[in-house]
Design an enzyme around this catalytic site. Sequence first.
Site, PDB file in Angstrom:
ATOM      1  N   HIS A 185    -104.568 -30.750  21.241  1.00 59.00           N
ATOM      2  CA  HIS A 185    -104.505 -31.792  20.211  1.00 59.00           C
ATOM      3  C   HIS A 185    -104.457 -33.190  20.822  1.00 59.00           C
ATOM      4  CE1 HIS A 185    -103.752 -29.267  16.558  1.00 59.00           C
ATOM      5  NE2 HIS A 185    -103.571 -28.382  17.518  1.00 59.00           N
ATOM      6  N   ASP A 222    -104.737 -41.846  21.948  1.00 58.23           N
ATOM      7  CA  ASP A 222    -104.419 -40.878  20.899  1.00 58.23           C
ATOM      8  C   ASP A 222    -105.495 -39.807  20.879  1.00 58.23           C
ATOM      9  OD1 ASP A 222    -103.030 -39.845  18.725  1.00 58.23           O
ATOM     10  OD2 ASP A 222    -102.941 -41.759  17.674  1.00 58.23           O
TER      11      ASP A 222
END
Length: 456
Positions: free
Chosen positions: A160, A366
């Site tokens: 992720h 991110d």
Amino acid sequence: MEETSSFVVVSNRLPVSRDEEEDSWVTSSGGLVSALVPILRERDGVWIGWTGAPDFAPPPFAHDGMRLDPVALDQDEMDRYYLGFCNNTLWPLYHNAIRTPQYHRRWWHPYRRVNERFADEVGRVLAPEGVAWVHDYQLQLVPGLLRERRPDATIGFFLHIPFPPVELFAYLPWRESLLRGLLGADVLAFQTEQSVNNFRDAALRYSTARKAGDGLEYAGRRVTLQCAPISVDAEAFERTARCVFGQANELRQRFAPARRILLGVDRLDYTKGIDHRLRAIQTFHERHPEDAANTVLMQVAVPSREGVLQYAEQRERVERLVSRINGEYGGPGYTPVVYMYRHLEFEELVAAYVAADVMLVTPLCDGMNLVAKEYVASRTSDDGLLVLSEFAGAASELTDALLINPLNLDELAETLRHAVRISPSEMATRMRSLRETVRRNDVYRWSRACIEALET
Ligand code: ADQ
């Protein structure tokens, strides 16, 4: 209840949390859970993970149509495996070392031990020739450990967070072991092409893997590398957005009557760039006082990893900046930054998205950033602007956002000025295109793509 299953999802945390008052479990919100629940139900799958509390692992149970199988962690493992190796070594290293990662052998051994425990449990629960889908940086050794136990299994892994450039990954004292762990998978999926390339570079340099087409060959097997950007349940945001106009108006009236709302929604994490965003707001007020005085920044920060020192420091930094800006630029009847340190319920969150004229998503690094996609999905009237960091995985897809480098405070302040003055037609053109992208590539498409890659 049948003990084994031919489809097993594995993640550090189970998709539920405990409500002690009600003595019951509550399903977590979020795209990953809503995408996986239907698949788990359809295949009578099992989700293996930790409950989030030390020494608390009840026997397998059913909840919300899912079969859940808790794995136990004790307090020492929470400290060393979770807060230590996961959150003080891997998290900063994989986010381009924007904070200095710490390397301790006393954290690595528990990481290995906990990964073995997870692999043991999957090995026990997975039916012959079943599919195991392992999630995220906490469990990078599980694919390899599971393959030793269950060579018949098909193993997928999804990261992720970003996979860092090889020059940074190289610092990790246990880099070879981690690569061996990951390369146990049949399919390794990442959020961006950049992460796929970074992983390939690392595997070619620090393991015996060889290039094979777009993927790798390792230990006589083919390992597929997949770019699979995660997304949100766009339909659910859209549907809810249409029902919360009243709530959104109340928010406007309460916090920003006759002003533009700029919004930030983040876990309070140093990767999210909240402090840089606030400093850009400060610059905006200094440079363009009239434009800035027409805005209110609503910053919602959800508490996160409060046991880690750097998170406590980040909270203090953010709160100091908020009060400095409010002290300097606020006055009777005007609060430039409205700050909330709490979790919002789903409808409140969507109402905030609907109320916001400009969404600020400014991480320094991110994996994807779902907030950007949630905002876009909630803009049913095709208006609103997304200001998005080029260092979020989402920037590869959401190219019609106003893309910025969050470290460039001057540029960010000028972008804010541009955002509040932009023409309605430019805004609508950008938002229409963004919405189309998010609706087309929603979380269901993501999970289908991942599972298809595993089953072919
Ligand atoms: P996170 O780092 O947690 O996830 P993100 O993708 O932004 O980051 O997801 C945060 C989620 O929390 C969003 O769904 C958001 O709505 C919710 N949230 C944030 N603040 C909230 C608040 N105050 N109240 C309620 N909800 C709030 C990791 C990676 C990301 C990647 C995801 C999914 O770091 O890069 O996008 O996993 O793969």
